[in-house]
Design an enzyme around this catalytic site. Structure first.
Site: not given
Length: 356
Positions: A134, A189, A192, A195, A199, A215, A245, A249
């Protein structure tokens, strides 16, 4: 070699190396390129200026800019889904994101991608390849969805129906044209919004809209300066990264656990107690810190950043036992640490009330 045979040999080689999934995506402009550009224009990437560099943006929008002649992206993922149910964490414990508890996953991924490239070269010597994790200029979640590995959830993470979202992504850019896998189209998702609701800092502004500046992962890892005062109480005792989050889930409730050996640490782990961890860091100089945490994700925020985070966590704990070590932090050589230690002492004093 027949391209279908080649695809399956590559996929099986990746699975044999320990990847949870391997898929193939076309080396084309990511489907969500415009959303990415708008995200940068909004400034929601915060201090992560490397994401907005002109050359990096150009390569994120065109894989061939990263590897000339690139025709295919071989997408792979590793799972770090926990094998044990979540437990209640005490306010004095140091909470570290699941991916950061072992070896630096970049190193693990690089080793596996390089091993995969070697195997591909054995039966496809003309191929040019380039691995990325990443840190590279690739919109990996976009390409992973296009390769059929899952859908992008409302928390902006890739989610697979059987593996959940505790997934790390990497890719191998290759100059060989290979038929892509069917993209993952369904959005599971639904209605829902767990998340978004969970947060604590409101970083998920809406479905698939993440303001990195709020974040907790960004605040405790990428941010080099002070954590904004209004957000410090919301960080709680999360010392590095955040999994909230993901913890809420429903797709992670029955996710297949990852292999704990994939990210084995190979060196002493950090203390669970914020108090003990702070005491340990205070006596380390920068060189000793690098030696202690080399090869782990804990290197990323550096010594001052970790101590900053621990001061915030100790202040939020309200534990009077933290006062002596915070008083030592006020004498630290880092101004960043001193500022957050002073804030933490004030917070503990306020929590104790006027009679303390």
């Amino acid at each position: 070699m027949d391209t279908e045979v080649l695809r399956e040999r590559i996929r099986q080689a990746g699975l044999d190396l320990g990847f949870a999934q391997v898929g193939f995506a076309p080396a084309e402009t990511p489907l969500h390129a415009n959303q990415y550009l708008r995200w940068l224009e909004s400034g929601w990437h915060g201090e992560m200026a490397y994401m907005a560099r002109e050359d990096a943006v150009r390569r994120r929008l065109a894989p061939a800019e990263a590897l000339p002649g690139c025709r295919t992206l071989i997408m792979a993922c590793l799972s770090y889904a926990p094998s044990l149910p979540l437990r209640r964490v005490e306010a004095t414990e140091a909470v570290v994101a699941g991916y950061a508890k072992g070896r630096d996953y970049h190193q693990v991924f690089e080793e596996k991608l390089e091993a995969l490239a070697e195997r591909i070269h054995a039966f496809c010597p003309e191929a040019a390849m380039r691995p990325y994790v990443d840190y590279g200029p690739v919109l990996e979640r976009d390409h992973a969805q296009r390769a059929g590995l899952g859908w992008i959830g409302k928390n902006t993470l890739l989610i697979h129906p059987g593996l959940g979202s505790y997934l790390l992504l990497g890719e191998l850019l290759i100059t060989i044209p290979l038929d892509p896998d069917p993209p993952f189209v369904p959005d599971h998702c639904g209605t829902c919004a767990r998340c978004i609701d969970a947060c604590p800092t409101g970083a998920i502004r809406g479905p698939r809209l993440l303001d990195a500046r709020r974040c907790i992962s960004y605040l405790t890892i990428e941010l080099r300066g002070p954590i904004p005062e209004e957000l410090r109480p919301l960080v709680g005792n999360r010392v590095l990264g955040c999994d909230i989050c993901q913890e809420v889930c429903p797709w992670n409730e029955d996710a297949v656990p990852g292999n704990p050996q994939t990210f084995h640490l190979g060196r002493p782990v950090s203390p669970d107690s914020m108090l003990r961890w702070t005491e340990e860091l205070l006596v380390l100089n920068d060189e000793e810190f690098r030696e202690r945490y080399r090869g782990t994700a804990l290197m990323r925020p550096r010594r001052a950043g970790l101590l900053r985070n621990l001061c915030v966590g100790l202040g939020n704990s309200g534990d009077p036992a933290a006062v002596p070590v915070l008083a030592r932090c006020i004498q630290d050589r880092s101004e960043l640490v001193r500022e957050h230690a002073a804030w933490a002492l004030e917070r503990i004093e306020a929590a104790a009330g006027p009679s303390a």
